[in-house]
Design a protein around this motif. Structure first.
Motif, mmCIF file in Angstrom:
data_model
loop_
_atom_site.group_PDB
_atom_site.id
_atom_site.type_symbol
_atom_site.label_atom_id
_atom_site.label_comp_id
_atom_site.label_asym_id
_atom_site.label_seq_id
_atom_site.Cartn_x
_atom_site.Cartn_y
_atom_site.Cartn_z
ATOM 1 N N LEU A 215 0.826 -1.204 0.000
ATOM 2 C CA LEU A 215 0.000 0.000 0.000
ATOM 3 C C LEU A 215 0.863 1.258 0.000
ATOM 4 N N ILE A 216 1.963 1.204 0.742
ATOM 5 C CA ILE A 216 2.888 2.340 0.775
ATOM 6 C C ILE A 216 3.452 2.599 -0.622
ATOM 7 N N GLY A 217 3.899 1.525 -1.281
ATOM 8 C CA GLY A 217 4.451 1.677 -2.628
ATOM 9 C C GLY A 217 3.427 2.215 -3.608
ATOM 10 N N PHE A 218 2.214 1.676 -3.550
ATOM 11 C CA PHE A 218 1.133 2.114 -4.435
ATOM 12 C C PHE A 218 0.808 3.587 -4.204
ATOM 13 N N ALA A 219 0.611 3.950 -2.935
ATOM 14 C CA ALA A 219 0.209 5.318 -2.600
ATOM 15 C C ALA A 219 1.312 6.326 -2.900
ATOM 16 N N TRP A 220 2.566 5.905 -2.795
ATOM 17 C CA TRP A 220 3.676 6.815 -3.096
ATOM 18 C C TRP A 220 3.823 7.034 -4.602
ATOM 19 N N LEU A 221 3.641 5.964 -5.378
ATOM 20 C CA LEU A 221 3.911 6.041 -6.816
ATOM 21 C C LEU A 221 2.846 6.807 -7.595
ATOM 22 N N LEU A 222 1.573 6.663 -7.221
ATOM 23 C CA LEU A 222 0.508 7.264 -8.027
ATOM 24 C C LEU A 222 0.651 8.777 -8.195
ATOM 25 N N PRO A 223 0.973 9.548 -7.140
ATOM 26 C CA PRO A 223 1.157 10.994 -7.354
ATOM 27 C C PRO A 223 2.356 11.311 -8.243
ATOM 28 N N VAL A 224 3.325 10.398 -8.279
ATOM 29 C CA VAL A 224 4.481 10.587 -9.165
ATOM 30 C C VAL A 224 4.052 10.433 -10.618
ATOM 31 N N LEU A 225 3.150 9.491 -10.864
ATOM 32 C CA LEU A 225 2.694 9.222 -12.222
ATOM 33 C C LEU A 225 1.587 10.171 -12.671
ATOM 34 N N SER A 226 0.782 10.636 -11.719
ATOM 35 C CA SER A 226 -0.376 11.455 -12.079
ATOM 36 C C SER A 226 -0.568 12.588 -11.076
ATOM 37 N N LYS A 227 -0.618 13.807 -11.569
ATOM 38 C CA LYS A 227 -0.788 14.971 -10.702
ATOM 39 C C LYS A 227 -2.164 15.020 -10.054
#
Length: 289
Positions: A215-227
């Motif tokens: 969940l940490i990895g998912f939640a961290w990555l999404l803002p990196v990929l999408s504003k």
């Protein structure tokens, strides 16, 4: 989701979205037709959002000190109830985890642990006998691929995991929806458990840590990929988890009395979360156009 506001091209939603998360207002920023849009999950929080938006437009620097009445009231009186309603699967997962902790006595009742471990086992004359995954599968005991995630072996272990599931998991469920969130949790848990067993060759492991890392990895990555995605995991927190992951491969945790750590489950959980983040981003990318 309920539409609240369309940002002007000159308006940066970052400060407002950080304030909304600070006040536990579940929302999403969606880029549509060349503009960022603010969407709200719980319409009962609209008065609080409007108050925060007024402050944001007048003086963004005052957002962190703002305490809208409706937000304070929700947090102080109905925060837990609201969480239960908006994150039902998270709540069920935590209740199951606590139930398993009680009936297994945090791993002390080894016979009961055997009902939840990835493989049934017998201990005879100081030796442990268990099955490989193919045998577990052939016996039809499919639940075992998931249930090790419910096992915990110390108070510190279960407190650490359940608090993160409650916080990060609850936020993600409110954003993704219960079905998508549930599928993600099952995938992360199963991959973490199966590969931990395959690599370690030992069935006595457990915990939600693999799911937490996912969940940490998912939640961290999404803002990196999408504003349009809110920042749930800060860079500092991500660094902490990665450093702790590395420490898990050293003798240090055992020196602290934390016991042996299922490092493979943590690593696979994190990688699974990152991969699922990419898949989810690709699957929903069309919403930004």
């Amino acid at each position: 989701m309920y539409f609240v506001y369309q940002f002007k091209e000159t308006e940066d939603p970052k400060g407002l979205t950080e304030a909304l998360w600070h006040h536990k207002v579940a929302h999403q920023i969606i880029f549509k037709d060349g503009h960022n849009e603010l969407w709200l999950l719980d319409p009962s929080q609209l008065p609080a959002v409007e108050q925060l938006m007024t402050i944001w437009k007048d003086d963004p620097a005052l957002l962190q000190q703002a305490k809208p009445a409706s937000v304070v009231r929700t947090t102080s009186k109905g925060g837990v109830i609201s969480q239960l309603k908006l994150s039902p699967v998270t709540t069920i997962l935590l209740l199951l985890t606590l139930l398993v902790a009680v009936i297994t006595q945090l791993g002390a009742d080894i016979k009961t642990v055997g009902y939840f471990s990835i493989s049934p086992f017998d201990i005879k004359n100081g030796h442990i006998y268990f099955y490989d995954l193919a045998e577990v599968f052939s016996k039809g005991e499919y639940w075992r691929f998931f249930t090790p995630a419910l096992l915990h072996f110390s108070v510190l272990h279960i407190v650490f995991n359940t608090l993160w599931i409650w916080d990060i998991g609850g936020k993600l469920e409110r954003i993704l929806g219960s079905v998508v969130w549930s599928v993600g949790v099952v995938i992360i848990a199963v991959l973490s458990n199966v590969l931990q067993y395959q690599i370690s060759g030992y069935p006595l492991f457990g915990g939600l840590s693999g799911v937490v890392y996912g969940l940490i990895g998912f939640a961290w990555l999404l803002p990196v990929l999408s504003k349009r995605w809110p920042i749930i995991i800060s860079k500092q927190l991500m660094v902490f988890f990665v450093v702790w992951l590395g420490i898990g491969y050293t003798p240090f945790p055992e020196m602290l009395g934390l016991g042996s750590i299922a490092n493979t489950a943590h690593t696979i959980g994190l990688l699974s979360g990152l991969v699922l983040g990419v898949i989810y981003w690709l699957a929903t990318k069309h919403r930004q156009s």
